[in-house]
Every structure is written in structure tokens, then in C-alpha cells.
Design a protein around this motif. Structure first.
Motif, short mmCIF file in Angstrom:
data_model
loop_
_atom_site.label_atom_id
_atom_site.label_comp_id
_atom_site.label_asym_id
_atom_site.label_seq_id
_atom_site.Cartn_x
_atom_site.Cartn_y
_atom_site.Cartn_z
N GLN A 647 0.95 -1.36 0.09
CA GLN A 647 0.04 -0.06 0.02
C GLN A 647 0.98 1.32 -0.06
OE1 GLN A 647 -2.75 0.72 3.37
NE2 GLN A 647 -4.27 1.33 1.95
N GLU A 661 3.55 -0.14 2.23
CA GLU A 661 3.62 -0.78 3.45
C GLU A 661 3.34 -2.15 2.86
OE1 GLU A 661 0.53 -0.27 6.14
OE2 GLU A 661 1.11 -1.90 7.62
N ALA A 662 4.23 -3.26 3.30
CA ALA A 662 4.11 -4.65 2.76
C ALA A 662 3.02 -5.06 3.64
CB ALA A 662 5.37 -5.43 2.78
N ARG A 665 -0.94 -11.41 2.29
CA ARG A 665 -2.28 -12.11 1.77
C ARG A 665 -2.05 -13.48 1.53
NH1 ARG A 665 -3.15 -7.66 3.16
NH2 ARG A 665 -4.09 -5.83 1.97
N SER A 675 -7.98 -12.51 4.03
CA SER A 675 -7.52 -11.24 4.79
C SER A 675 -6.51 -11.48 5.90
CB SER A 675 -8.58 -10.36 5.38
OG SER A 675 -8.13 -9.45 6.29
N PRO A 676 -5.44 -10.86 6.31
CA PRO A 676 -4.56 -10.96 7.36
C PRO A 676 -5.31 -10.84 8.76
CG PRO A 676 -3.94 -8.93 6.00
CD PRO A 676 -4.91 -9.71 5.06
N ALA A 677 -6.15 -9.96 8.48
CA ALA A 677 -6.78 -9.79 9.87
C ALA A 677 -7.41 -11.10 10.35
CB ALA A 677 -8.14 -9.01 9.66
N ILE A 680 -3.60 -13.70 10.71
CA ILE A 680 -2.33 -13.17 11.61
C ILE A 680 -2.40 -13.42 13.01
CG2 ILE A 680 -1.07 -11.07 12.26
CD1 ILE A 680 -0.19 -11.76 9.67
N LEU A 721 5.96 -5.88 11.89
CA LEU A 721 6.48 -6.84 13.05
C LEU A 721 5.67 -7.16 14.11
CD1 LEU A 721 10.50 -6.06 13.81
CD2 LEU A 721 9.54 -8.01 12.22
N SER A 722 5.23 -8.62 14.22
CA SER A 722 4.38 -8.68 15.29
C SER A 722 5.18 -8.84 16.87
CB SER A 722 3.65 -10.20 14.98
OG SER A 722 4.52 -11.09 15.41
N ASP A 783 -0.34 1.88 14.79
CA ASP A 783 -1.45 1.92 15.55
C ASP A 783 -1.39 2.98 16.55
OD1 ASP A 783 -2.49 0.25 13.94
OD2 ASP A 783 -2.29 -1.52 15.32
N LYS A 803 2.86 6.38 13.41
CA LYS A 803 1.80 6.08 12.69
C LYS A 803 0.35 6.27 13.31
CE LYS A 803 1.03 2.75 8.70
NZ LYS A 803 0.97 1.60 8.17
N GLN A 806 -5.64 4.28 12.10
CA GLN A 806 -6.73 4.66 11.44
C GLN A 806 -8.19 4.87 12.13
OE1 GLN A 806 -8.35 1.37 8.62
NE2 GLN A 806 -6.57 0.51 9.10
N GLU A 839 -2.95 6.78 8.80
CA GLU A 839 -3.36 5.57 7.85
C GLU A 839 -4.89 5.43 7.99
OE1 GLU A 839 -2.71 1.69 9.33
OE2 GLU A 839 -2.62 2.10 11.50
N GLY A 840 -5.56 4.94 6.89
CA GLY A 840 -6.92 4.89 6.64
C GLY A 840 -7.76 5.92 6.30
N GLY A 860 -3.87 5.30 2.62
CA GLY A 860 -5.30 4.93 2.66
C GLY A 860 -6.03 4.84 1.60
N1 LIG Z 1 2.24 -9.04 11.50
C1 LIG Z 1 1.90 -8.62 10.10
N2 LIG Z 1 0.64 -7.88 10.07
C2 LIG Z 1 0.37 -7.94 9.01
C3 LIG Z 1 1.04 -8.14 7.76
N3 LIG Z 1 0.14 -7.89 6.82
C4 LIG Z 1 -0.95 -7.24 7.35
N4 LIG Z 1 -1.00 -7.28 8.52
C5 LIG Z 1 -1.72 -6.70 9.48
O1 LIG Z 1 -3.22 -7.44 9.25
C6 LIG Z 1 -3.95 -6.46 9.71
C7 LIG Z 1 -5.21 -6.53 8.47
O2 LIG Z 1 -4.30 -5.75 7.18
P1 LIG Z 1 -5.04 -5.55 6.10
O3 LIG Z 1 -6.23 -6.33 5.81
O4 LIG Z 1 -4.05 -5.94 5.05
O5 LIG Z 1 -5.37 -4.05 6.22
C8 LIG Z 1 -4.45 -3.19 6.03
C9 LIG Z 1 -5.00 -2.28 5.05
O6 LIG Z 1 -5.47 -2.75 3.86
C10 LIG Z 1 -5.93 -1.41 5.70
N5 LIG Z 1 -6.20 -0.06 5.21
C11 LIG Z 1 -5.42 0.53 4.69
N6 LIG Z 1 -5.87 1.88 4.20
C12 LIG Z 1 -7.25 1.86 4.58
C13 LIG Z 1 -8.48 2.64 4.65
O7 LIG Z 1 -8.30 3.67 3.88
N7 LIG Z 1 -9.55 2.25 4.86
C14 LIG Z 1 -9.44 0.94 5.72
N8 LIG Z 1 -10.90 0.58 6.03
N9 LIG Z 1 -8.48 0.12 5.59
C15 LIG Z 1 -7.34 0.53 5.28
O8 LIG Z 1 -5.39 -1.17 7.00
C16 LIG Z 1 -4.46 -2.20 7.33
C17 LIG Z 1 -2.89 -1.78 7.54
O9 LIG Z 1 -2.91 -1.66 8.99
P2 LIG Z 1 -1.61 -1.16 9.54
O10 LIG Z 1 -0.76 -2.50 9.61
O11 LIG Z 1 -2.00 -0.83 11.07
O12 LIG Z 1 -1.05 -0.11 8.74
C18 LIG Z 1 -3.25 -5.30 10.14
O13 LIG Z 1 -3.44 -5.00 11.13
C19 LIG Z 1 -2.00 -5.55 9.49
O14 LIG Z 1 -0.99 -4.82 9.95
C20 LIG Z 1 2.16 -8.78 7.98
O15 LIG Z 1 2.60 -9.07 7.01
N10 LIG Z 1 2.44 -8.97 9.18
#
Ligand SMILES: Nc1nc2c(ncn2[C@@H]2O[C@H](COP(=O)(O)O[C@H]3[C@@H](O)[C@H](n4cnc5c(=O)[nH]c(N)nc54)O[C@@H]3COP(=O)(O)O)[C@@H](O)[C@H]2O)c(=O)[nH]1
Length: 882
Positions: A647, A661-662, A665, A675-677, A680, A721-722, A783, A803, A806, A839-840, A860
Motif C-alpha cells: 500500500q 507498506e507490505a 495476503r 485477509s491477514p486480519a 495473522i 513486526l508482530s 496504531d 503512524k 486509522q 493511515e486509513g 489510505g
Molecule cells: N504482522 C503482520 N501483520 C500484517 C501483515 N500484513 C498485514 N498485517 C496486519 O493485518 C491487519 C489487516 O491488514 P490488511 O487487511 O492488509 O489491512 C491493512 C490495510 O488494507 C488497511 N487499510 C489501509 N488503508 C485503509 C483505509 O483507507 N480504509 C480501511 N478500512 N482500511 C485501510 O489497514 C491495514 C493496515 O494496517 P496497519 O498494519 O496498522 O497499517 C493489519 O493490522 C495489518 O497490520 C504482515 O505481513 N505482518
């Protein structure tokens, strides 16, 4: 020992006593010998005196008879002149028959020629030359004259003649009458008197000429004895004398008895030498000597034997004593080596032997116990008790075992297992009681402890799963049919493994102990708290009346857990999740209640942790799904079904894409992209996050280098990093290896770490972040705003970026509070020199507001969703819309 040393002089005393006895005996014998010697000599002297007297009398008698005949002839002789020839011979023959001792009887004239002879035969021999004739001729008063022993010319033998003078009426010498006695007659007579070989009996005339002697001494006959005591006796006119002298004849010293023959010029001399006198005495003396010698030898032998036996006895006694002492020492050593009290008492309750442990047990000295009775050692109550035990054992003549409590002399109450056994003598009679008491207090305590630990957790001292089950079972049994209900709260710490892995188990254990303490304070006493194992606790809440009340309890527990723990000067922040199941709605037995509480717990974890959940039947489906998902995820990792989307992150000021941001998937063949949600959290709980996260790190670095190789301008790649990864001691090395493997400059890698990860163990987190910083890697707090970081804490962290979560951004334009929070975060970050990314951001309004707040970067959906790698070039070229 003392006795033997005391009598050690006895052998010498006994030897002295024996020597004195022997000496006394010898003295006694000596005295007796002296006495008997004197007695023997006296007796011999008396004997020889008697013999001499007898002989003198006897000789006097015999010679006196002859003298009577001679006197008769001499008186009658004047008449003979008228007798015819031959009548004188007949007269003499008649007289000769009266004196058989005489061998002849003759009458000689004045010229010494014989004129009458009793034998009738006249000898022509003349005696004119003989001394006795001359004495008779010369001395008218000569009386009886004895000749010296002379060898008779007629009879040719040694004779002694006895003569008397024949006188005319006018007294003129006319001749002599003569009898002759064979000298051997005296010898025969004397020989009868000889008792010993050395005895001597002799007849001397008054001229001390030897007349006869036994033993014979023919050469001395008629010779005058040399001047002796004998001579002086005769000279003094004594008729008897006893004396001791050396014989001039044979040179032998003898005791002599001299006796004059009454009326005759003769003396009898009887002599006996001392050796002869003492012959028997000598034998006696020898016997005594030999006896003494033998006695001495016997005594010496006895003494030697006695001493030898005595010494043997002493040695034996010593050996016995040594053996006894050794035996006693060994017994004592053995007894004392026993750490528990042991004793021997006789039938009267008197102590015969005790060991050190017994003395310690009763608090007395050995001297105060040995030989004393029970009542002298123990208080009356104890003594009576022990006496009863002894009496029972003695009466039954059988061993008795038991257990009892007793206060040790040190004041501690102890439990003893004791054994009393009868003590027997060689004849099998009971002579006492042997006792042994083992202090089993530690064992009893250990057993009690074991019993306790069987139902309690050793770490927290809380009831364990077993006791919980028993309590639930009991409570359920009591609750059946009642209105009151039961709830089971299952609590599990969030990310406790992380604490254990990073801080060690000692800290983890301490945390659990303190947590147990807090839990106890949080619930009512009637509620049971148990540790299920690990970081899982159960709270059995009884008599609750509403779900709301339970919810309040759960929340109270969560709040209590969230309070910082100070352990080893470290501040630890932890959260917990709680699952709740209710009786009877969620289960009518323990297993169902536990299982469903566990399902609810999982739901709370899935809901983001730090939360509680009541069980709902549909949760079971989710649990089932979770189990399935875990196995599928393992398979996906193994089969490489994971991929990364990126992203873009834009700088608001320039509109440039400054990073990506990596985001992982999961490309599932059935479900498609997952989804990683969803996976993970599961990966974090199962540990799969480690291989998964390492893969993401390597892939992101590789991709970044690939973009650069494809001509894209350099931008940052952010990787999440978790908490589990951050706790991995190898994490720094893993990151370094990923950079080295890919060749990506460290400054182009950004690691996103959540606030809560840092707060769990701040010190270690700071250390790890310092390592990353030293490596050149960028660090961002993900977060941000959802945690509890203080600004002072933030200042200590080597960060580059905050960061903003969101959740704040999504309501930014409608929620003034969120707007204020975001604005404050941006302001503080500015003061700390940190960049801020929000973010978000999904709308232009949100972006605009963020820009106004001075936010540096935005990420976002408004700009871009996470994109496959191939689409990043386009996003980069596009930049921000405005
Ligand atoms: N330890 C690791 N955690 C990871 C890895 N890859 C992802 N994650 C964590 O999974 C959680 C869900 O991730 P994801 O579904 O990829 O969601 C990310 C974005 O898609 C989402 N996002 C970004 N912009 C927006 C937005 O405008 N609206 C919205 N509703 N969602 C948005 O946010 C997530 C990114 O969050 P963050 O990491 O806090 O930046 C998530 O917690 C990931 O961190 C991994 O490789 N390792």
C-alpha cells in the motif's frame, strides 16, 4: 580398666609374699635344722656317754671277777707252799673256770718264770722283762696291774694280762698271779657298740696306753697316746668327761665320752664323729634342702604360672575390655549415627543406653539420663506414658509400633513413628525394652504438602485444575434445583509467551504469582480462583444474579490485570482475555462449562484481546473454523501460497510516493484472497507468525531491490513486526540477514511495531530498537494512539515515525475528539522530531484536515488500496491526486 590398673602391682606383691613365705619356711627349717643338729649331737653325746658308762661297767664287772680270782689266789698263795706239785695247777684250773673271759691263769715266781698253770702245762717263757712284772716286783702296793696289750708268747695272740703280786707273809715279792684276756674279746665287745663306721670305742689304761680299740689299731696297741685332753682328765682325777677332740690316731674329730672303769686302771673311750652323728640329720637337712628347693621351685613355678596366667588373664581382661569398649564404642557409634532417638531401658524403666539423638530429644546430658529412671528424666506425664508403653511390651513380650506427637527439647512439636521391642537375656527372659523413634515430621509435612500440591498450584498456591473440578462438581451438586447459578470465568494473559520468551521464566513466574494475588483481591472469598496451567486461570463465581454483574466482575478483573506490574524494577503492562460460561445454560457438567468458557475465551482473543466474552453457541462454529484455518495456514506457508501487496504511502507536502507498506495476503484456491486480519492473530497464537514474518521480511526486501532494479526511484518499504517476532531473540539477526541477502540498504527498510509491544517490556524493546537503529533501519510505531505511551517514554525510543491509528482518521472529520487527538499527536511528534503518517485516509476531507494539522504522510484507500508489486510503479508515477 580402672580395676585392672589398680591391681597391676598384684604380681609383685604375690611374688614378695611367696618369697617371704619361702624365706619363712627356710628360716623355720633352718632353725629346726640347727635345733635338730644340736639335738642330734646332744643325743649322740648322751648315747656315747651311756655306751661308755655301760662298757666301763661291763668291763669293770668282767675284769673285776678276774681280779677277785687273782686276789683270791694272791691271798691263798702262802698256803700253796705246802701243796704237792700239780695241786696249784688244779686250783688255778678251778679258778679259771670261774672266769671264762680269761684264756689263761698262771702263777709265776720272783724271777718271772711260771710255776703253776691252769692249763697244766708250764711255759718256759719268762715275763721278767715285762713292765707289769717289774711294777709288781717293785711296788708292794701295786694292786691289780694290767699289762699293755702284748703278744702272748705262749698263746700267740694279743692279750692283756691282769696280775697281782704274790707276797711272802713278810711282804716280800715271791711272784705274781696272772690272767690273760684275749684282746679280741674287747674288740668283739666294742664292735657291738659301734653304730657308725666312724665310731670308735677304745680301752686305755691309766698310762693312756691303748689296750683295745674298735676299729682295731694293732700298731697302736700298748702305745701311749699322745698328750690329749684325755690325759688332763685322768690327771685331774675325773672319772668321766665328755669332750670334742681330734683323734691323734686317725685325725678324725669326734665327740668323746670318757669313763673310768671303776676300781680298775682302765678307761673306756667312746668316740663318734659329727658326720656320723649327723648322718640322719644330714639326710634330713638334705631332705629339707631339697624340700625347700622343691618348694621354692614349686612356688616359683606356681608363681610363674600364676603370673603367666595373671598376665594372660590381664591380657585377656585387656582384650576383653578392649573388645568390650570397642564393641560398646561401635554400638555407640552405630547408635549415635542414627539421626533419630534410640534407647534401652531395663524393666524398672532405668535407662541403660541412649544415643545422641535421644539426648537432643529430651534435652538432657548423658550423665543425667544413663542409670536414671524415667521419672528422673521426663516430666511425670511423659514418664507415665512411656512406662505404660514399656509395661505393655514387657507383658506381651512382643514388639509394638505406633505413631505419636511429642514436643522436642528444642520446643518444636514433632511427629514420631516409634518401635518398642522386648530386650532379652541369654536365657530368653525379658530384661528391658529397646526403643527407636523416627522423626517423621518432614515426611508427614511432605505428605501433607504433597496432598496439598495435588490440589494446589505450587507457583501461585491457588487451587489447581483438580481442586477446581472437585469444587465445580460439589457446587454443581449443591446448585442443582436451586435458583442460584454458577459461572466459570476462564482468564488467559495476552501475549504471555512474549514475556516468558523475552524476560525469562523467572519474571513470568513472578508475574503469575502477583496476578494470582490480584485476582484473589478482585473476587469474593466465596468465589474460587484456580490456576489451570500456564497463564490460564479459572474463576468460579457462585450465587450471581445477573449477567451484568458477571460482566462487571469480568471487567474488574481485566482492569486489575491491566494495572502495571513492577517486577525486578521493571514495569510490565499486560492484558488478559476472559471467556465466560454459565451453568446450566452453557453446560450442566464441568467439561462442558470448561470447554465453552474456553471457546468464549478464544472469541475474546479474536476480538482483539483485553476483553471478555460470554459463551454463545455459535462460537463453537468459529472455533471449529479456527482449527481448520490453522491447518490450512500451515499448508499455505509450506506450499508458498502467501503473497505480498503493498500500500503506497504519500508525502502530503510533495505528493510523492515515499514508501509502501507490505501487507501479506493468503491466496487460497477455494476462498481466494484471505485477509491477514483473519489469519495473522491465528499465526501469532500458534507460532506460525515466525516463519510467516520472516518470509514477509525477506520478500519485501527482495521486492524493494527488484523495484529499484526496474528503475523505480528509491522509496521505503515498511514491514509489520508482530509481538511474537519482536520477542524472538534472533530478530535482529534475522533482519540483518534479510538486508544482506537482498542487498537492500537498511535505511530503506522501515519496521512497524505496535505500541503495546513496546509497553509490555519497555527495556528490552528499547534495546532491540537500538540495535535496529544502529543497523540503520527506520522504525515506526503502528496504531499509535491506541496504547498508553507517555511522551517521556516516547523520548527514550529510537523512533523515526508515528503512524496514527486509522480509527482516529476514519472519524476525523466528524469527531472533534479524534481530530483533537490526531492534531495533538502530530504536534507532539513534531516536538520529538518524529515524522507522522496517518493511515486509513479514505476521503479528501480527511486528507485535507491532516494536511492542515501538519501531518507528513498519508496512507489510505483515498490514494490507493494495497497493490500487487507490479502496480506499484504506476502508483509511484501517479503520486497524490492533487
Ligand atoms: N504482522 C503482520 N501483520 C500484517 C501483515 N500484513 C498485514 N498485517 C496486519 O493485518 C491487519 C489487516 O491488514 P490488511 O487487511 O492488509 O489491512 C491493512 C490495510 O488494507 C488497511 N487499510 C489501509 N488503508 C485503509 C483505509 O483507507 N480504509 C480501511 N478500512 N482500511 C485501510 O489497514 C491495514 C493496515 O494496517 P496497519 O498494519 O496498522 O497499517 C493489519 O493490522 C495489518 O497490520 C504482515 O505481513 N505482518
Amino acid at each position: 580398666m580402672t580395676l585392672q590398673r589398680g591391681i597391676s602391682s598384684a604380681p609383685y606383691l604375690h611374688a614378695l609374699a611367696a618369697a617371704l613365705t619361702l624365706l619363712a619356711f627356710v628360716a623355720m627349717l633352718g632353725l629346726e635344722l640347727v635345733s635338730s643338729r644340736r639335738h642330734e649331737i646332744e643325743r649322740a653325746k648322751h648315747e656315747i656317754a651311756t655306751q661308755a658308762e655301760l662298757l666301763a661297767t661291763h668291763v669293770g664287772d668282767r675284769l673285776g671277777k678276774i681280779d677277785i680270782v687273782l686276789s683270791t689266789v694272791a691271798r691263798q698263795y702262802p698256803l700253796w707252799a705246802a701243796w704237792p706239785a700239780g695241786q696249784g695247777d688244779d686250783e688255778l684250773a678251778a679258778h679259771l673256770r670261774e672266769i671264762p673271759d680269761s684264756q689263761s691263769l698262771r702263777v709265776g715266781n720272783a724271777q718271772g718264770s711260771f710255776i703253776f698253770d691252769a692249763s697244766g702245762k708250764l711255759s718256759s717263757a719268762t715275763v721278767f722283762d715285762r713292765d707289769y712284772f717289774q711294777r709288781l716286783r717293785a711296788d708292794p702296793a701295786a694292786g691289780l696291774v694290767l699289762s699293755e696289750p702284748i703278744f702272748a708268747r705262749i698263746t700267740k695272740n694279743w692279750v692283756i694280762t691282769l696280775s697281782r703280786r704274790l707276797a711272802s707273809p713278810d711282804g716280800g715279792f715271791v711272784g705274781h698271779v696272772q690272767a690273760a684276756i684275749n684282746a679280741s674279746q674287747f674288740e668283739t665287745l666294742f664292735s657291738q657298740m659301734l653304730k657308725n663306721q666312724g665310731d670308735v670305742v677304745a680301752l686305755y689304761d691309766d698310762g693312756i696306753r691303748l689296750v683295745a680299740r674298735k676299729p682295731a689299731a694293732p700298731e697302736q696297741l700298748g702305745k701311749k697316746l699322745a698328750a690329749t685332753y684325755f690325759e688332763s682328765v685322768l690327771a685331774s682325777g675325773q672319772t668321766a668327761a665328755d669332750y670334742q677332740a681330734v683323734s691323734p690316731l686317725d685325725g678324725v674329730e669326734r665327740h668323746f665320752a670318757l669313763r673310768k672303769v671303776e676300781g680298775l686302771p682302765l678307761s673306756i673311750l667312746v668316740g663318734r664323729s659329727e658326720p656320723d652323728i649327723l648322718q640322719e640329720w644330714y639326710v634330713k637337712a638334705q631332705v629339707y634342702g631339697v624340700s625347700t628347693l622343691l618348694l621354692g621351685l614349686v612356688l616359683a613355678a606356681l608363681l610363674w604360672a600364676w603370673q603367666r596366667n595373671y598376665r594372660l588373664a590381664l591380657r585377656f581382661g585387656d582384650a576383653m575390655e578392649t573388645a568390650y569398649l570397642d564393641s560398646e564404642r561401635r554400638a555407640r557409634t552405630l547408635l549415635d549415627s542414627i539421626p533419630d532417638p534410640a534407647w534401652l531401658r531395663d524393666c524398672t524403666g532405668r535407662f541403660l543406653m541412649v544415643n545422641d539423638a535421644y539426648l537432643a530429644f529430651c534435652g538432657q546430658s548423658r550423665a543425667a539420663v544413663i542409670g536414671r529412671r524415667l521419672e528422673e528424666v521426663w516430666p511425670a506425664g511423659h514418664a507415665a506414658f512411656y512406662r505404660r508403653q514399656d509395661s505393655a511390651v514387657i507383658a506381651a513380650n512382643a514388639e509394638h509400633q505406633g505413631v505419636g506427637e511429642q514436643t522436642h527439647a528444642d520446643g518444636r512439636r514433632r511427629t514420631y513413628e516409634y518401635v518398642h521391642a522386648p530386650l532379652h537375656d541369654a536365657a530368653g527372659q525379658v530384661i528391658g525394652v529397646a526403643g527407636f523413634a523416627r522423626d517423621v515430621t518432614p515426611r508427614k509435612e511432605a505428605e501433607a504438602r504433597a496432598d496439598y500440591l495435588a490440589e494446589h498450584d505450587a507457583l501461585t498456591d491457588l487451587p489447581n485444575r483438580l481442586l477446581l473440578s472437585e469444587n465445580i462438581a460439589q457446587t454443581l451438586a449443591g446448585a442443582a434445583g436451586r435458583e442460584n447459578r454458577i459461572a466459570l470465568l476462564l482468564l488467559d494473559l495476552d501475549h504471555f509467551k512474549h514475556i516468558n520468551d523475552t524476560l525469562g521464566h523467572a519474571i513470568g513466574d513472578q508475574l503469575l504469582r502477583e496476578l494470582a494475588g490480584r485476582l484473589k483481591k478482585t473476587v469474593f472469598d466465596k468465589d474460587l480462583i484456580a490456576r489451570q496451567g500456564g497463564d490460564e486461570f479459572a474463576i468460579l463465581v457462585v450465587d450471581w444474579h445477573s449477567v451484568n454483574a458477571l460482566a462487571q466482575i469480568a471487567q474488574r478483573v481485566l482492569d486489575a490485570v491491566r494495572q502495571p506490574f513492577i517486577i525486578d524494577d521493571r514495569e510490565l503492562l499486560v492484558t488478559a482475555s476472559i471467556g465466560i460460561s454459565l451453568y446450566p445454560d452453557d453446560g450442566s457438567d464441568i467439561d462442558h462449562l470448561l470447554r465453552n468458557a474456553d471457546v468464549a475465551l478464544y472469541a475474546a482473543k479474536s476480538a482483539g484481546r483485553n476483553a471478555y466474552c460470554f459463551f454463545k453457541p455459535e462460537m463453537n462454529a468459529r472455533v471449529a473454523e479456527r482449527v481448520t484455518l490453522e491447518s490450512r495456514l500451515r499448508k499455505a506457508i509450506a506450499e508458498g501460497r502467501l503473497l505480498l501487496h503493498y500500500q503506497p504511502q504519500y508525502e502530503l507536502a510533495s505528493g510523492r510516493m515515499v514508501g509502501v507498506e507490505a501487507l501479506v495476503r493468503w491466496q487460497d484456491p477455494i476462498e481466494g484472497l484471505i485477509s491477514p486480519a483473519r489469519f495473522i492473530p491465528l499465526a501469532e497464537e500458534t507460532g506460525l507468525i515466525k516463519p510467516l514474518g520472516e518470509w514477509v521480511l525477506n520478500e519485501a526486501c527482495r521486492q524493494a531491490v527488484a523495484w529499484q532494479g526496474a528503475g523505480l526511484p528509491p522509496f521505503i518499504v515498511a514491514v509489520n513486526l508482530s509481538a511474537v517476532q519482536l520477542a524472538d531473540p534472533e530478530i535482529v539477526a534475522i533482519v540483518r540477514q534479510a538486508l544482506a541477502d537482498s542487498g537492500l540498504p537498511a535505511a530503506r527498510l522501515e519496521l512497524e511495531i505496535t505500541e503495546s509491544m513496546l509497553l509490555a517490556d519497555a527495556e528490552r524493546a528499547i534495546a532491540v530498537l537500538e540495535d535496529f537503529r544502529a543497523m540503520g533501519v527506520k522504525l515506526a510505531i503502528d496504531d499509535f494512539g491506541t496504547g498508553y505511551s507517555s511522551f517521556s517514554y516516547l523520548k527514550r525510543l529510537p523512533l523515526d515515525k508515528l503512524k496514527v491509528d486509522q480509527s482516529f482518521v476514519s472519524d476525523l472529520t466528524v469527531d472533534a475528539n479524534n481530530a483533537a487527538i490526531v492534531e495533538a499527536i502530530i504536534a507532539v511528534a513534531g516536538k520529538l522530531g518524529l515524522r507522522v503518517i496517518a493511515e486509513g485516509a479514505e476521503t479528501a476531507e480527511q486528507v485535507e484536515m491532516l494536511r492542515r494539522f501538519g501531518c507528513d504522510e498519508v496512507q489510505g484507500y483515498y490514494f490507493s488500496r494495497p497493490l500487487p508489486p507490479a502496480e506499484i510503479a504506476g502508483a509511484q508515477q501517479r503520486g497524490t491526486p492533487d
